[in-house]
Design an enzyme around this catalytic site. Structure first.
Site, PDB file in Angstrom:
ATOM      1  N   THR A   1       0.845  -1.200   0.000  1.00  0.00           N
ATOM      2  CA  THR A   1       0.000   0.000   0.000  1.00  0.00           C
ATOM      3  C   THR A   1       0.880   1.249   0.000  1.00  0.00           C
ATOM      4  OG1 THR A   1      -1.636  -1.216   1.307  1.00  0.00           O
ATOM      5  CG2 THR A   1      -1.844   1.179   1.291  1.00  0.00           C
TER       6      THR A   1
ATOM      7  N   GLY B   1     -10.010  -4.710   0.993  1.00  0.00           N
ATOM      8  CA  GLY B   1      -9.251  -4.441   2.196  1.00  0.00           C
ATOM      9  C   GLY B   1      -9.634  -3.121   2.834  1.00  0.00           C
ATOM     10  N   ASP B   2      -8.718  -2.586   3.635  1.00  0.00           N
ATOM     11  CA  ASP B   2      -9.001  -1.346   4.366  1.00  0.00           C
ATOM     12  C   ASP B   2      -8.848  -0.106   3.497  1.00  0.00           C
ATOM     13  OD1 ASP B   2      -6.036  -0.005   5.235  1.00  0.00           O
ATOM     14  OD2 ASP B   2      -6.047  -2.088   4.567  1.00  0.00           O
TER      15      ASP B   2
ATOM     16  N   THR C   1      -1.564   1.591   6.513  1.00  0.00           N
ATOM     17  CA  THR C   1      -1.004   0.506   5.711  1.00  0.00           C
ATOM     18  C   THR C   1      -0.692  -0.667   6.632  1.00  0.00           C
ATOM     19  OG1 THR C   1       0.921  -0.197   4.418  1.00  0.00           O
ATOM     20  CG2 THR C   1       1.275   1.606   5.958  1.00  0.00           C
TER      21      THR C   1
ATOM     22  N   HIS D   1      -1.808  -4.904   7.682  1.00  0.00           N
ATOM     23  CA  HIS D   1      -2.743  -6.003   7.537  1.00  0.00           C
ATOM     24  C   HIS D   1      -4.174  -5.466   7.468  1.00  0.00           C
ATOM     25  CE1 HIS D   1      -4.903  -9.741   9.085  1.00  0.00           C
ATOM     26  NE2 HIS D   1      -4.471 -10.002   7.865  1.00  0.00           N
ATOM     27  N   GLY D   2      -4.746  -5.513   6.297  1.00  0.00           N
ATOM     28  CA  GLY D   2      -6.025  -4.851   6.050  1.00  0.00           C
ATOM     29  C   GLY D   2      -7.169  -5.361   6.893  1.00  0.00           C
TER      30      GLY D   2
END
Lengths: 141, 178
Positions: free
Chosen positions: A1, A31-32, A52, A54-55
């Site tokens: 990211t 993801g996030d 950024t 682990h989503g």
């Protein structure tokens, strides 16, 4: 990211975040990064955040929103809010992440619970950058 | 307030051989964003340009250099937000477009915040975004190798490992994925 946060002389803030996601993800996984409040948030009255890491963890914690609410309600500055939010998220959910923050006063916050996070900023005539924990280099532009 | 442009190039277990390239890239992105802010005075322009520079750089997991799905394809997502108005533009399941962040910014011109899937690809075509052809041009050798390593980990039964970079791992409970 990858991500960016900017503030101008009038206190206008914008944030942008972009990613390919996570290796081996199922097709269709979101993801996030595109989620307002998780990967990205900007509010001139409080600050701007790009996250950024682990989503799935960041999404559950709404990390960007948590950082800005710490600034807004607890009076923490950008650095303190970013550090505490990232650490609290990892303590609770194990997954690691990082964030960059600029608050409404133009103060910078950079923190991550992962091994490394590449970052850089320009303020005035100085460029600052780093990637390791507790690393902070500065050069004159 | 003194203007600031701050960027990140991703967090994780970044292998040491990728460190130098990432540092060069984030410094370049910060400069590009700051120059854009100086040129136009628009913070949205600044963050978009900073991110675009990293979407072109294979050292970063965005645009060209994106990691791969389990089927070996690139699916990207992006978001951009204006702190003055709280307007946001978000996109997901974007394929074969070099700059998802610019597509996200274009979404801000619609009545919506977030477009995804077939709809966002149709929107991209209508807005004149180049859809790379043939498909798969954003797949890099590094990303392919990372996926192969991930698959090997799956075959060995190491399902608690999730890898976003070659040689790196984030350990989670076996029940977790990602």
């Amino acid at each position: 990211t990858v991500g960016a946060v900017a503030i101008d002389a009038n206190g206008n803030i914008a944030v942008a975040t972009s990613t390919g996601g996570i290796t081996g993800k199922l097709p269709g996984r979101v993801g996030d990064t595109p989620l307002v409040g998780a990967g990205t948030y900007a509010d001139n009255r409080v600050g701007g955040v790009s996250t950024t890491g682990h989503g799935e963890t960041i999404m559950k914690y709404c990390l960007a929103h948590d950082i800005l609410k710490r600034i807004d309600f607890l009076g923490e500055n950008a650095q303190t809010a970013t550090e505490k939010a990232c650490k609290a998220m990892t303590d609770r959910l194990i997954g690691t992440a990082g964030a960059i923050t600029i608050d409404s006063q133009g103060r910078v916050g950079i923190s991550f619970t992962s091994q490394r996070m590449a970052w850089a900023y320009i303020k005035g005539s100085t460029i600052a950058y780093g990637i390791e924990q507790n690393q902070h280099h500065e050069e004159a532009l | 307030i003194e203007p600031v442009v701050l960027v990140h190039g991703g967090a994780g277990d970044i292998p040491v051989e990728r460190v130098e390239g990432k540092l060069v890239g984030v410094k370049r992105a910060a400069r590009i964003g700051y120059e854009k802010l100086s040129e136009t005075g628009c913070v949205l322009d600044a963050v978009e340009e900073a991110v675009r520079s990293m979407e072109l750089d294979p050292y970063f997991n965005a645009g060209y250099g994106s990691v791969l799905t389990s089927e070996g394809n690139v699916e990207m997502e992006a978001s951009i937000m204006n702190g003055a108005t709280l307007r946001a533009g978000c996109c997901s399941l974007v394929k074969d477009i070099m700059h998802p962040i610019s597509l996200a910014r274009r979404v801000m011109k619609t009545p919506h915040n977030f477009l995804a899937g077939d709809g966002v690809m149709q929107f991209a075509k209508e807005e004149g975004f180049e859809i790379l052809s043939p498909p798969g041009q954003l797949v890099t050798d590094y990303a392919r190798e990372a996926l192969e390593e991930w698959k090997e980990g799956q075959r060995r039964g190491e399902i608690e490992f999730a890898r976003t970079e070659i040689g790196s791992s984030n350990k989670y409970n076996k029940a977790e994925v990602g």
